[in-house]
Design an enzyme around this catalytic site. Structure first.
Site, short mmCIF file in Angstrom:
data_model
loop_
_atom_site.label_atom_id
_atom_site.label_comp_id
_atom_site.label_asym_id
_atom_site.label_seq_id
_atom_site.Cartn_x
_atom_site.Cartn_y
_atom_site.Cartn_z
N SER A 255 30.08 36.11 28.38
CA SER A 255 29.31 36.72 27.30
C SER A 255 28.70 35.58 26.49
CB SER A 255 30.21 37.55 26.39
OG SER A 255 30.91 38.51 27.15
N CYS A 426 35.27 43.94 22.97
CA CYS A 426 35.10 42.91 23.99
C CYS A 426 36.43 42.20 24.20
CB CYS A 426 34.05 41.90 23.55
SG CYS A 426 33.78 40.60 24.76
N ASP A 471 32.56 45.49 26.60
CA ASP A 471 32.24 44.37 27.49
C ASP A 471 33.59 43.75 27.79
OD1 ASP A 471 31.29 42.16 28.77
OD2 ASP A 471 30.27 41.28 27.05
N TRP A 473 36.94 42.55 30.61
CA TRP A 473 37.28 41.95 31.91
C TRP A 473 38.79 42.02 32.08
CZ3 TRP A 473 35.19 39.22 27.77
CH2 TRP A 473 36.07 38.40 27.08
#
Length: 474
Positions: A255, A426, A471, A473
């Protein structure tokens, strides 16, 4: 049925084993039984006088000489070789490292927006490459090609060919990933020891015993292809087959932690250097962050360069600057929000009305891994952000951003329920993102007076209109 809860490949094979008999029965097909192992690519070794050095790939992603002669537009097949102008440590203590890296994109014609990703093409660790050469008794400087045996296929080679083994292992194949079970199945034929054969064969089966051995020997022990060949010494596959079996080395996405309003010529990355000890006592390292950590600008030397491109993201600030936003980003999950804050502070400084910016940030210790502390506190002083900080290990009881968020459910509901604000998250997908989502649902129910079903619908609506964005992961 496609839930990757443990091992996505196991889940697929379990499904496939039921799928083929069902297809055969429906269409009256006779199953041929066990499939034969056949190689997809033909191996060609090029003698030194056969190929000119000019036609050998040296790390380009798709087109020969594309890294030597750079031409826009830049994308995944044609990355831009960006100079690393800044590469500094953000942590002030502790045993982990977090990098702040600035990439110069001034000559690239590439544009980005706050919230976009930058893709970095890493290079595998040279020690691992050398070790794989030793384990397969290969000359890493030999030039070879792998050519698809299926004439009809659009994919002529698994990666750019001709190239040297050294280049293939450095730039083109993923040598640090945990090998999938089909790779272990292919390695069986190269074992001279029956025990090694049995072990690999068992892990490649879909039995409960095979699955649990794969889980303990490969997944839990974090063994990559190098470790497997080291621990099964009778297994001696040819290096060209290893190159065919291993997946392509993929770019790593980060990002972007800057705003083009403030930094139109540079892209900032904020990344924790991945490094951990495995249960077998080995040290495993992240491919891209390890490479970045080793490439810092030095006075009097040319700046290090790395191939990159920009990937557009759906993670966007609201169109109206006066819309209030809540951002949840512990650790390096702060990255895109640093870009958001730069963006909104810039807009506010130019005289426009800007909505409230509420940030939830957490780390372990205030004096060790509180990244960008001075910047955030400056923004807070200027009225550009309202900070909610959780330092999980600075007191006896662990405090996380989720605890703070749960304490502020009135404000949370006010922003998303009454003021049409945006909610962003995020960071870690597995635990944190799930917990945050549940707190948002709880706020919709308790503060917004919705039933369970209505709350789920409300949140789905927020997601569909990009008012709730993640966003994340794993």
């Amino acid at each position: 049925m496609g839930d990757d809860d443990a091992n996505i490949e196991d889940d697929f094979i379990t499904w496939k084993d039921k799928f083929w008999p069902a297809v055969c029965e429906k269409y009256n097909i006779e199953s041929a039984g066990e499939e034969e192992l056949t190689r997809q690519f033909r191996h060609v070794l090029h003698p030194p006088d056969e190929v000119s050095p000019n036609s050998v790939f040296t790390g380009e992603i798709a087109k020969l000489h594309s890294l030597q002669v750079q031409r826009p537009p830049y994308d995944s097949k044609n990355p831009f070789l960006a100079q690393i102008t800044v590469n500094r440590e953000l942590h002030r203590g502790g045993d982990r490292s977090c990098l702040h890296v600035e990439l110069d994109i001034s000559d690239s014609k590439m544009r980005y927006e706050a919230g976009d990703h930058v893709a970095v093409y890493p290079i595998n660790d040279m020690d691992l490459v050398e070790r794989l050469g030793q384990l397969t008794n290969a000359n890493l400087d030999e030039i070879f090609s792998l050519i698809n045996t299926d004439q009809e296929s659009s994919k002529k080679h698994p990666f750019p060919c001709p190239t040297s083994y050294r280049t293939a292992l450095s730039h083109y194949v993923e040598i640090t990933a945990l090998p999938r079970t089909h790779i272990l199945r292919e390695l069986v034929e190269y074992c001279s020891n029956e025990e090694d054969k049995k072990k690999l064969l068992l892990m490649a089966t879909n039995t409960q015993e095979g699955k649990s051995l794969y889980q303990s020997f490969v997944v839990d022990a974090c063994r990559n292809i190098v470790h497997i060949l080291e621990d099964l010494p009778s297994c001696k596959p040819p290096l060209d087959h290893i190159c065919e079996l291993l997946p392509r080395l993929q770019p790593r996405y980060y990002s972007i932690s800057s705003s083009p309003k403030l930094h139109p010529e540079t892209v900032h990355i904020t990344a924790v250097v991945v490094k951990y000890k495995t249960p077998t006592g080995r040290i495993n390292k992240g491919v891209a962050t390890t490479w970045l950590a080793q490439h810092k600008p030095e006075p009097g030397k040319p700046l290090p360069r790395v191939p990159v491109y920009i990937r557009k993201s759906q993670f966007r600030l609201p169109m109206q600057t006066q819309t209030p936003i809540i951002m949840v980003g512990p650790g390096t999950g702060l990255a895109p929000f640093r870009g958001f804050l730069q963006d909104r502070a810039f807009v506010r400084a130019s005289g426009k009305e800007v909505g409230e910016n509420i940030l939830y940030f957490g780390c372990r210790h205030r004096d060790e891994d509180y990244i960008y502390q001075e910047e955030l506190e400056e923004y807070e002083k200027n009225g550009d952000v309202k900070l909610n900080l959780a330092f999980s290990r600075d007191q006896a009881n662990k405090v996380y951003v989720t605890h703070l968020l749960e304490n502020n459910m009135d404000e949370l509901w006010d922003v998303i329920g009454n003021r049409n604000g945006n909610f962003y998250i995020c960071g870690d997908a597995k635990n944190m993102a799930v917990d945050v989502r549940n707190i948002v649902l709880k706020a919709i129910k308790e503060k917004g007076g919705r039933t369970e079903t209505e709350a789920v619908q409300f949140l789905k609506k927020l997601e569909s209109v990009k008012k709730y964005s993640s966003d994340v992961w794993s």
